[in-house]
Enzyme design. Sequence first.
Site, PDB file in Angstrom:
ATOM      1  N   ALA A   1       0.867  -1.133   0.013  1.00  0.00           N
ATOM      2  CA  ALA A   1       0.176   0.060  -0.169  1.00  0.00           C
ATOM      3  C   ALA A   1       0.893   1.284  -0.048  1.00  0.00           C
ATOM      4  O   ALA A   1       2.001   1.324   0.642  1.00  0.00           O
ATOM      5  CB  ALA A   1      -0.867   0.005   1.276  1.00  0.00           C
TER       6      ALA A   1
ATOM      7  N   ASP B   1      -9.430   4.849 -42.143  1.00  0.00           N
ATOM      8  CA  ASP B   1      -8.445   5.547 -41.352  1.00  0.00           C
ATOM      9  C   ASP B   1      -7.812   6.627 -42.089  1.00  0.00           C
ATOM     10  O   ASP B   1      -6.624   6.327 -42.463  1.00  0.00           O
ATOM     11  CB  ASP B   1      -7.587   4.453 -40.827  1.00  0.00           C
ATOM     12  CG  ASP B   1      -6.418   4.922 -39.736  1.00  0.00           C
ATOM     13  OD1 ASP B   1      -6.585   6.109 -39.391  1.00  0.00           O
ATOM     14  OD2 ASP B   1      -5.482   4.276 -39.951  1.00  0.00           O
TER      15      ASP B   1
ATOM     16  N   TYR C   1       2.020  -5.649 -10.426  1.00  0.00           N
ATOM     17  CA  TYR C   1       0.729  -6.289 -10.188  1.00  0.00           C
ATOM     18  C   TYR C   1      -0.277  -5.246  -9.793  1.00  0.00           C
ATOM     19  O   TYR C   1      -1.384  -5.591  -9.908  1.00  0.00           O
ATOM     20  CB  TYR C   1       1.009  -7.161  -9.186  1.00  0.00           C
ATOM     21  CG  TYR C   1       0.497  -6.983  -7.403  1.00  0.00           C
ATOM     22  CD1 TYR C   1      -0.720  -7.325  -7.135  1.00  0.00           C
ATOM     23  CD2 TYR C   1       1.608  -6.229  -6.647  1.00  0.00           C
ATOM     24  CE1 TYR C   1      -1.043  -6.838  -5.914  1.00  0.00           C
ATOM     25  CE2 TYR C   1       1.216  -5.998  -5.570  1.00  0.00           C
ATOM     26  CZ  TYR C   1       0.001  -6.369  -5.171  1.00  0.00           C
ATOM     27  OH  TYR C   1      -0.429  -6.090  -3.877  1.00  0.00           O
TER      28      TYR C   1
ATOM     29  N   HIS D   1      -1.089 -12.145   7.743  1.00  0.00           N
ATOM     30  CA  HIS D   1      -1.814 -11.574   6.506  1.00  0.00           C
ATOM     31  C   HIS D   1      -3.312 -11.762   6.787  1.00  0.00           C
ATOM     32  O   HIS D   1      -3.847 -12.256   7.698  1.00  0.00           O
ATOM     33  CB  HIS D   1      -1.383 -12.190   5.316  1.00  0.00           C
ATOM     34  CG  HIS D   1      -1.665 -11.841   4.017  1.00  0.00           C
ATOM     35  ND1 HIS D   1      -2.781 -11.589   3.504  1.00  0.00           N
ATOM     36  CD2 HIS D   1      -0.706 -11.274   3.042  1.00  0.00           C
ATOM     37  CE1 HIS D   1      -2.615 -10.694   2.410  1.00  0.00           C
ATOM     38  NE2 HIS D   1      -1.309 -10.700   2.006  1.00  0.00           N
TER      39      HIS D   1
ATOM     40  N   ASP E   1      -7.188 -12.628   5.637  1.00  0.00           N
ATOM     41  CA  ASP E   1      -7.538 -14.063   4.933  1.00  0.00           C
ATOM     42  C   ASP E   1      -7.855 -13.812   3.485  1.00  0.00           C
ATOM     43  O   ASP E   1      -8.467 -14.979   3.130  1.00  0.00           O
ATOM     44  CB  ASP E   1      -8.409 -14.789   5.907  1.00  0.00           C
ATOM     45  CG  ASP E   1      -9.875 -14.136   6.109  1.00  0.00           C
ATOM     46  OD1 ASP E   1     -10.028 -12.836   5.546  1.00  0.00           O
ATOM     47  OD2 ASP E   1     -10.547 -14.677   6.836  1.00  0.00           O
ATOM     48  N   ASP E   2      -8.059 -12.619   3.098  1.00  0.00           N
ATOM     49  CA  ASP E   2      -8.526 -12.521   1.887  1.00  0.00           C
ATOM     50  C   ASP E   2      -7.787 -12.895   0.698  1.00  0.00           C
ATOM     51  O   ASP E   2      -8.029 -13.064  -0.334  1.00  0.00           O
ATOM     52  CB  ASP E   2      -8.903 -10.858   1.774  1.00  0.00           C
ATOM     53  CG  ASP E   2      -7.725 -10.074   1.796  1.00  0.00           C
ATOM     54  OD1 ASP E   2      -6.928 -10.321   2.801  1.00  0.00           O
ATOM     55  OD2 ASP E   2      -7.592  -9.059   1.397  1.00  0.00           O
TER      56      ASP E   2
HETATM   57  C1  SPV Z   1      -2.930   2.723 -35.800  1.00  0.00           C
HETATM   58  O1  SPV Z   1      -3.413   1.724 -35.025  1.00  0.00           O
HETATM   59  O2  SPV Z   1      -3.904   3.687 -36.038  1.00  0.00           O
HETATM   60  C2  SPV Z   1      -1.992   3.005 -36.168  1.00  0.00           C
HETATM   61  C3  SPV Z   1      -0.872   1.864 -36.505  1.00  0.00           C
HETATM   62  O3  SPV Z   1      -1.552   4.003 -36.635  1.00  0.00           O
HETATM   63  S1  SPV Z   1      -1.033   1.242 -38.040  1.00  0.00           S
HETATM   64  O4  SPV Z   1      -2.388   0.772 -37.912  1.00  0.00           O
HETATM   65  O5  SPV Z   1      -0.140   0.172 -38.009  1.00  0.00           O
HETATM   66  O6  SPV Z   1      -0.867   2.331 -38.868  1.00  0.00           O
HETATM   67 MG    MG Z   2      -3.057   5.428 -37.034  1.00  0.00          MG
END
Ligand code: SPV
Ligand code: MG
Length: 672
Positions: free
Chosen positions: A250, A444, A283, A329, A331-332
């Site tokens: 913690a 894209d 973790y 410790h 017990d959880d």
């Molecule tokens: C995206 O994840 O949008 C990236 C990486 O730009 S790539 O698609 O490989 O161009």
């Molecule tokens: Mg990209």
Amino acid sequence: MTALILASGVGSRMGALTAERPKCMTPLPNGETILSRQLRQLCAAGIGKIVITTGAFADVLTDYVRSLDISAEIVFVHNPDYASTNYIYSMFLAEKELSGDILLLHGDLVFEDTVLAMVAGSSTSAMAVSTTAPLPEKDFKAVVVNDIVTAVGIDFTENAFAAQPLYKLTDADRKMWFAQTDCYCRSGEPAKMRCYAENALNDVAESCCIRPVDFTGLLCSEIDDSSDLARVSAELEKLGSRNVYMCFAADVIHSGHISMIRRAASLGRLTVGIMTDKVVTAYRHLPLVGYADRAELFRNISGVAEVVPQDALSYRDNLLKLKPDIVVHGDDWRSGFQRSVRDEVVSVLAEYGGRLVEFPHADDPAVSAAEKNMRSAHALPDYRRGVLRKLLAMKHHITAIEAHSGLTGLIAENARVYENGTVRQFDAMWISSLCDSTARGKPDIELVDMTARVRTVNEIIEVTTKPVIFDGDTGGLAEHFVYTVRTLERIGVSMVIIEDKSGLKKNSLFGTEVRQSQADTEDFCRKIAAGKNARKTDELMICARIESLILGKGMDDAISRAFAYTAAGADAIMIHSRSSSPDEVLTFARLFRERDGFTPLVCVPTSYSSVREEELYSAGINIVIYANQLTRSAFPAMQRTAESILRTHSAEECDKECMPFKDIIRLIPEEY
Ligand code: SPV
Ligand code: MG
């Protein structure tokens, strides 16, 4: 809670020690008597009323107790027939003084605080047993089936453990047992008033829920004769020299920790292990307070004798080094990922005869509130923004996975696997332009504008805490990029990556199959510099992404651009490739590292997915981004489901592939 101490017996086996006073008044080494020790412990445990049954030497006993400074209300119940009855009759007489949950104990029992705390803290009825002590010939054994005490007596051997007459009884179980003692004592049959009260308990035990509380390794013993007294006295003297170990991860200390420390310290000299930053980060998350400060905090808590680092989730190394008699410790950790850590602790302790003491985990609203506050701190933009830099400085190797919505953000936040006693989780999230566009059914090509992209980031940020790496496409015009930088910085993004393309940007994975052109190096450097200038803090990292390998411009071009971009102020370099082999990325990394050992290198192993992170790291890569795998795995699953419904005219077939609807409605925990 009320405590009932059964102290009517004669104690004839104690010889001269009980010639003029009851057995419970037998002195112990520190000047206390068995009874005064019990009374002190019960008061310290918060017991408000203590009922003591008397018999032999009743006046001596009552005068003695009245001479003690006891904060609890004391009620004496005299059993005039003590010589011809057993304590079942004393219980029968004392019943009218009892209500609610009670503690029931014999007046000749010596135990340490922890045993009392474990029994009293049980949420069900409980009885103190030792799972490792040899079965006593003449004393109580508890039969335990499925973690429930089903019978208590002298003669049991099957499924039996050595037991001590220290019980917690819930209101319901108390009523059940005492109703049965009533039947015995009102029967008028002398044998039924002379038998163990446990005979009456055994008639109803199956309807009660008495859990065994294991006190192995801790002191809890009746004193029946002078040899018991000598053994217990010796154990009491040893208590102070016991070594105790517990470990904390913690970084915000709350009342729950303090009460654990207090209880652990009551067991002996307490050494606290503090998990190092690396372990906590692996973790959980980067600790808000670093190791040195956490160690200092714990060192100054009363009861802590020493603080040592624990450099693994596993306790093994510290246990073998420190050989504590006791590990403490909550017990959880018996379930969940910590179970294997616990199993290892139990086996290491068994190697040298140590013992694990587990305190019941208490759901304290104040503690939950403190933990919630701590989680909130991780989510605040001003903290979150700097975490990526800190992680890089601490562990040098970072993995990120794409997220394009609150839900995928939660997957990136919470996905964990446990391997070799450690936990693996992603360090950061990548807000991919490809996946953000795809989720909207759009190409894209920077068609999804920055306002919409930022909305995605906000949705993710709102429900997660991990650092965010934002795919900034080309960054647009330098004049526009400066505003993007400010926006991203304000909402807590840790890194923005811009790629050196100009004109209509297409996704890099198309490579030279589509028309796309690379930016002029100097223009791109100016954009980087403008972005750097626009920042209000030095926490948001601006990463320059080199598309030379994607666009067939070669390694030399990639390398010369990398150094131009770092000279312009880039905080990191991403090298992209659409080759099915990692070789060109590895070569780039090695060449770059010949001249620059510090600037973080980023890569996206989509087309060369067979490469392992370790190989990339050893070539000098620092950040590995899994850029689109959540989208690519979800899409075919959804398509299969849609086609299955169409094919079968029903949802039944695809149901087995789907998350149960009971789970989906609980997937997102409610905050309020
Ligand atoms: C995206 O994840 O949008 C990236 C990486 O730009 S790539 O698609 O490989 O161009
Ligand atoms: Mg990209």
